[in-house]
Design a protein around this motif. Sequence first.
Motif, PDB file in Angstrom:
ATOM      1  N   PRO A 143       1.201  -1.532  -0.008  1.00 35.38           N
ATOM      2  CA  PRO A 143      -0.209  -0.286  -0.374  1.00 35.38           C
ATOM      3  C   PRO A 143       1.136   1.089  -0.531  1.00 35.38           C
ATOM      4  CG  PRO A 143      -0.208  -1.134   2.257  1.00 35.38           C
ATOM      5  CD  PRO A 143       0.590  -1.836   1.109  1.00 35.38           C
TER       6      PRO A 143
ATOM      7  N   ASN B   8       2.074   4.423   1.725  1.00 34.20           N
ATOM      8  CA  ASN B   8       2.357   5.429   2.915  1.00 34.20           C
ATOM      9  C   ASN B   8       2.555   6.905   2.260  1.00 34.20           C
ATOM     10  OD1 ASN B   8       2.606   5.834   5.603  1.00 34.20           O
ATOM     11  ND2 ASN B   8       4.532   4.461   5.561  1.00 34.20           N
TER      12      ASN B   8
ATOM     13  N   PRO C 161      -4.714   6.098  -2.791  1.00 35.84           N
ATOM     14  CA  PRO C 161      -5.352   6.440  -1.898  1.00 35.84           C
ATOM     15  C   PRO C 161      -6.718   7.473  -2.347  1.00 35.84           C
ATOM     16  CG  PRO C 161      -3.649   6.774  -0.870  1.00 35.84           C
ATOM     17  CD  PRO C 161      -3.028   6.755  -1.948  1.00 35.84           C
TER      18      PRO C 161
ATOM     19  N   ASP D 270      -9.236  10.009   0.943  1.00 30.72           N
ATOM     20  CA  ASP D 270      -8.908   9.735   2.289  1.00 30.72           C
ATOM     21  C   ASP D 270      -7.459  10.192   2.733  1.00 30.72           C
ATOM     22  OD1 ASP D 270     -10.595   7.668   2.945  1.00 30.72           O
ATOM     23  OD2 ASP D 270      -9.889   6.071   1.279  1.00 30.72           O
ATOM     24  N   LEU D 271      -6.643  10.540   1.091  1.00 27.85           N
ATOM     25  CA  LEU D 271      -5.453  10.844   1.469  1.00 27.85           C
ATOM     26  C   LEU D 271      -5.937  12.334   1.702  1.00 27.85           C
ATOM     27  CD1 LEU D 271      -2.647  10.620   0.543  1.00 27.85           C
ATOM     28  CD2 LEU D 271      -3.056  11.632  -1.629  1.00 27.85           C
TER      29      LEU D 271
END
Length: 517
Positions: free
Chosen positions: A10, A12, A48, A52-53
């Motif tokens: 994912p 990060n 994302p 969400d980001l």
Amino acid sequence: MPDSPALSMPFNPAGIELDRRQGLSRQLYQALRLRVLDGRLASGTRLPASRDLATALAISRNSVVRAYDQLYAEGFIEGRVGDGTYVAQLPLSAPSAKKLSTKVSTGFSTGLPTALSTILPNLPGVSSSKVIHSGAAQRLENNHLSLPPSGPPKAFRVGVPAFDLFPFEVWAKLNAAFWRKPDLQQLCYGDPAGDARLRGLIAAYLRSSRGMQCSAEQIVITSGAQQGISLCAQLLVEPGDAVGIENPGYRAAGHAFAVAGARLHGVPVDAEGIDCAALAQVGDCRVAYVTPSHQYPTGVVMSLARRLELLAWAERNQGWIIEDDYDGEYRYSGAPLAPLAALDRQGRVLYVGTFGKVAFPALRLGYLVLPTGLVEAFARRRAVDVRHSEVSTQAVMAEFMATGHFQRHIRRMRRAALSRRNTLMAGWPGNIPGVGSLPSVTAGLHMTVAVDSLAREQQLLEQAASVDVEINGLSSYWLPGSSSSPDWRAGLVLGFAAVPENAINAALLRLNRVWRT
């Protein structure tokens, strides 16, 4: 088949630090782009959702959306319907992102002479055959350089911005203020590289608007873009050297290289830009001239994959890319695309910029952004030619930029060009025999329309001239002896920014009448 570890890992956002006093979307865009280029964000990595980001970074969702939009436009990321946003697949032929330094090289060997050339054309007692390679001389003899048209702009003159909107009153006040009480130091001989304040402001503008990590020390002021191209030809080319230029392309650039003695090789242009595979087949070629932001004259915007492929060619061949960003400020969806120079991590790109397309052509003010190791040689060569640029124009432009007029004017010019483009597209006469449909135009100041034969192109141009409408034929942009069929090279090149909307509509009425008879 299970996803590879790189694809399943994912994203990060840790480590992305944003200065809230600066533009957040631009910072986020630059941070994500850098992570793609240096390999921290591998191809296929899922990003994302914008919401969400935004939450993770504690910024507005709009800032994330704008950053994603710019990355979409430049080809760094892609959307998958119903599945989110992913890092795009970068070409395998591009230089490995992990091998790219994040700093411009300052210690590379050019492999080319940096001393000033003593071979100057048209010196008394010097034979031209000693100055210009015979092949180049033949090209010049067979294909005379056409000078840009003078006089008031007409519809649809190519290469002319909406300079009727330039704030001449502001410029006059700034100019008067300079001469009312000039700094006596500025009236002495100046730096051949240009006014230090102007160079600093240009570097700041390019960093903020074009994503270029450059400094004032890398900039050399020129008398327009053409002098910048000519300096590149004089200092990077020896008689007999091969130079790859776009075909069709900007003929005045080809002439500059031909005068320097180059063997010109026309490289085809397709829907993604210059054909790098064809360029790679040109033996001993170490210099390429390109217009990636808006190819002249086809209007193609070079894809990210092609940009990386071109940079890989330069790295492989220890070559040079001359990037002419003549109208890169004009993009009609999103921010202007990052130039090649912003992707260059090996110091192989020489960037040519101009104020002529956002101010007015007679200003004759441009600039080069150079790899650090080339700046001194270019400044010394320019000192031989013209000593330095006219001082007051540089000082007034610096004040024009420092006081915010320049950025406001660019926004005004972009809106005007978009309006004039829309007027042309809305009123263009349809169903003209032999004339193709209008292309979609997302950037620049001109468009190119296909025509089915060279004879038809010439007929249309003559009819347009008879009603005082100025159109260029695509056939005039090809190198002599091009392998393409003459009919395939036909087309109409239309500038849409030179005159206001009412003049565009009037010209379209005249064209509609004459072309239908």
